[in-house]
Write a protein that holds these residues in place. Sequence first.
Motif, PDB file in Angstrom:
ATOM      1  N   HIS A 120     -18.986   8.217   8.884  1.00  0.00           N
ATOM      2  CA  HIS A 120     -18.203   6.763   8.254  1.00  0.00           C
ATOM      3  C   HIS A 120     -18.134   5.549   9.538  1.00  0.00           C
ATOM      4  O   HIS A 120     -18.233   6.094  10.617  1.00  0.00           O
ATOM      5  CB  HIS A 120     -16.717   7.234   7.899  1.00  0.00           C
ATOM      6  CG  HIS A 120     -16.726   8.086   6.659  1.00  0.00           C
ATOM      7  ND1 HIS A 120     -17.472   9.256   6.251  1.00  0.00           N
ATOM      8  CD2 HIS A 120     -15.972   7.611   5.425  1.00  0.00           C
ATOM      9  CE1 HIS A 120     -16.965   9.344   4.982  1.00  0.00           C
ATOM     10  NE2 HIS A 120     -16.069   8.460   4.729  1.00  0.00           N
ATOM     11  N   SER A 121     -18.509   4.522   9.012  1.00  0.00           N
ATOM     12  CA  SER A 121     -18.048   3.547  10.044  1.00  0.00           C
ATOM     13  C   SER A 121     -16.730   3.506  10.081  1.00  0.00           C
ATOM     14  O   SER A 121     -15.865   3.843   9.001  1.00  0.00           O
ATOM     15  CB  SER A 121     -18.423   2.233   9.373  1.00  0.00           C
ATOM     16  OG  SER A 121     -20.011   2.042   9.333  1.00  0.00           O
ATOM     17  N   LEU A 122     -16.081   3.183  11.344  1.00  0.00           N
ATOM     18  CA  LEU A 122     -14.716   3.019  11.640  1.00  0.00           C
ATOM     19  C   LEU A 122     -14.280   1.732  12.287  1.00  0.00           C
ATOM     20  O   LEU A 122     -14.633   1.115  13.136  1.00  0.00           O
ATOM     21  CB  LEU A 122     -14.618   4.136  12.603  1.00  0.00           C
ATOM     22  CG  LEU A 122     -13.134   4.647  13.131  1.00  0.00           C
ATOM     23  CD1 LEU A 122     -12.232   5.308  12.060  1.00  0.00           C
ATOM     24  CD2 LEU A 122     -13.109   5.649  14.428  1.00  0.00           C
ATOM     25  N   LEU A 123     -13.098   1.393  11.454  1.00  0.00           N
ATOM     26  CA  LEU A 123     -12.399   0.069  12.092  1.00  0.00           C
ATOM     27  C   LEU A 123     -11.532   0.507  12.962  1.00  0.00           C
ATOM     28  O   LEU A 123     -10.660   1.426  12.623  1.00  0.00           O
ATOM     29  CB  LEU A 123     -11.826  -0.672  10.881  1.00  0.00           C
ATOM     30  CG  LEU A 123     -12.666  -1.233   9.581  1.00  0.00           C
ATOM     31  CD1 LEU A 123     -11.998  -1.954   8.701  1.00  0.00           C
ATOM     32  CD2 LEU A 123     -13.862  -2.136  10.256  1.00  0.00           C
ATOM     33  N   ALA A 124     -11.623  -0.010  14.178  1.00  0.00           N
ATOM     34  CA  ALA A 124     -10.775   0.688  15.430  1.00  0.00           C
ATOM     35  C   ALA A 124     -10.307  -0.251  15.972  1.00  0.00           C
ATOM     36  O   ALA A 124     -10.462  -1.698  16.202  1.00  0.00           O
ATOM     37  CB  ALA A 124     -11.484   1.491  16.127  1.00  0.00           C
ATOM     38  N   GLY A 125      -9.263   0.148  17.060  1.00  0.00           N
ATOM     39  CA  GLY A 125      -8.663  -0.734  18.104  1.00  0.00           C
ATOM     40  C   GLY A 125      -8.128  -1.915  17.950  1.00  0.00           C
ATOM     41  O   GLY A 125      -8.242  -3.057  18.862  1.00  0.00           O
ATOM     42  N   PHE A 126      -7.322  -2.328  16.853  1.00  0.00           N
ATOM     43  CA  PHE A 126      -6.640  -3.349  16.244  1.00  0.00           C
ATOM     44  C   PHE A 126      -5.430  -3.640  17.186  1.00  0.00           C
ATOM     45  O   PHE A 126      -4.788  -2.684  17.457  1.00  0.00           O
ATOM     46  CB  PHE A 126      -6.056  -3.215  14.965  1.00  0.00           C
ATOM     47  CG  PHE A 126      -5.464  -4.495  14.342  1.00  0.00           C
ATOM     48  CD1 PHE A 126      -5.882  -5.480  13.588  1.00  0.00           C
ATOM     49  CD2 PHE A 126      -4.183  -4.481  14.753  1.00  0.00           C
ATOM     50  CE1 PHE A 126      -5.205  -6.461  13.224  1.00  0.00           C
ATOM     51  CE2 PHE A 126      -3.327  -5.603  14.372  1.00  0.00           C
ATOM     52  CZ  PHE A 126      -3.847  -6.648  13.551  1.00  0.00           C
TER      53      PHE A 126
END
Length: 340
Positions: A120-126
Amino acid sequence: MLIQRLCTLDDLAEIERLAAVSPVGVTALPVERERLVAIIEASLASMADDVTFSGEERYFFVLENSADQRLVGCSSIIASAGFSHPFYTFRNEMFVHASREQGLHNRIHVLSLCHDLTGHSLLAGFHLDEAVQQDVMLRSLNVRGRLLFMASHPQRFSESTAVEVVGVSDAEGNAPFWDAVGRHFFAVSYLEAEQLGSTRGRHFLAELMPGYPIYVPMLSDAAQEVIGQAHASAEEVFDILLQEGFETDDYVDIFDGGPVVRAKTSVLGSIQNSQCATVRIGQPQPSGSAWLVSNQKVKDFRAAMLDLEWTPGEELVLSVEQALALQVEDGHQVRLVWEA
């Protein structure tokens, strides 16, 4: 004006400042300069590649105040989670225990270590600077601006996207879920575990987690209560993700038990509902309506929240200042979505 763009090595000093106050958990930035340089260089290499499918690319975004070039936040997209090492989560499951002779039938909640979300693509590090954490528009820009980048360059990302949301821990860095589960298999505190994860990779600790299902009723009450719960500081971001169409309940983080949400990339609200328009430089009419707008570039990607009057199918009138911020000119295409 506050803009979102991709990071460069010139941002290193500001990124170090943000990393120094980055909270514990999946949003943490490593504090070691070498690790930060490696992340930025990986992002720069990802921009330069002629990508035709998702791989080990990582895109590191920053939020910049264009008035003084000060950074107030950052976030990332990992094109394919677990490309080099499996991306581990706990899968929420129900086991059925039945006795035909006694007529008993029990459903038991268990957590099973898995790497279902690998690929999966991962939205990270917010992360947002403490001074602007309550700015609703800025928080939305930091979360959703990345989605417009994905919408403009779909070949760079997976068909599905996931997000780890930081779970519950206290001010001293103690997490009930880690204390009840992970600490038995790796004798360090939650704070130490997250620091190790940020420097050596979370797979390093995940591989020491139990391979057999964990029966949730056998955990402490405190641990059971936080499974799938977001940290108070992440609740607003969690809400934005749910509004975008991410689904929860199926997976939780292996460290703090926080929710791991997922969705088909194409059905996320900011991607599915975004539209393209041709730019005309002029005098825009103020409307009181906020739009999330981005150019369609890679290396020079820019996104911002703008007060605009626009009707789908028509040209988008931008002021000179707005066009400069987005690095677009007359005739260029931009992508935009209404900020609800």
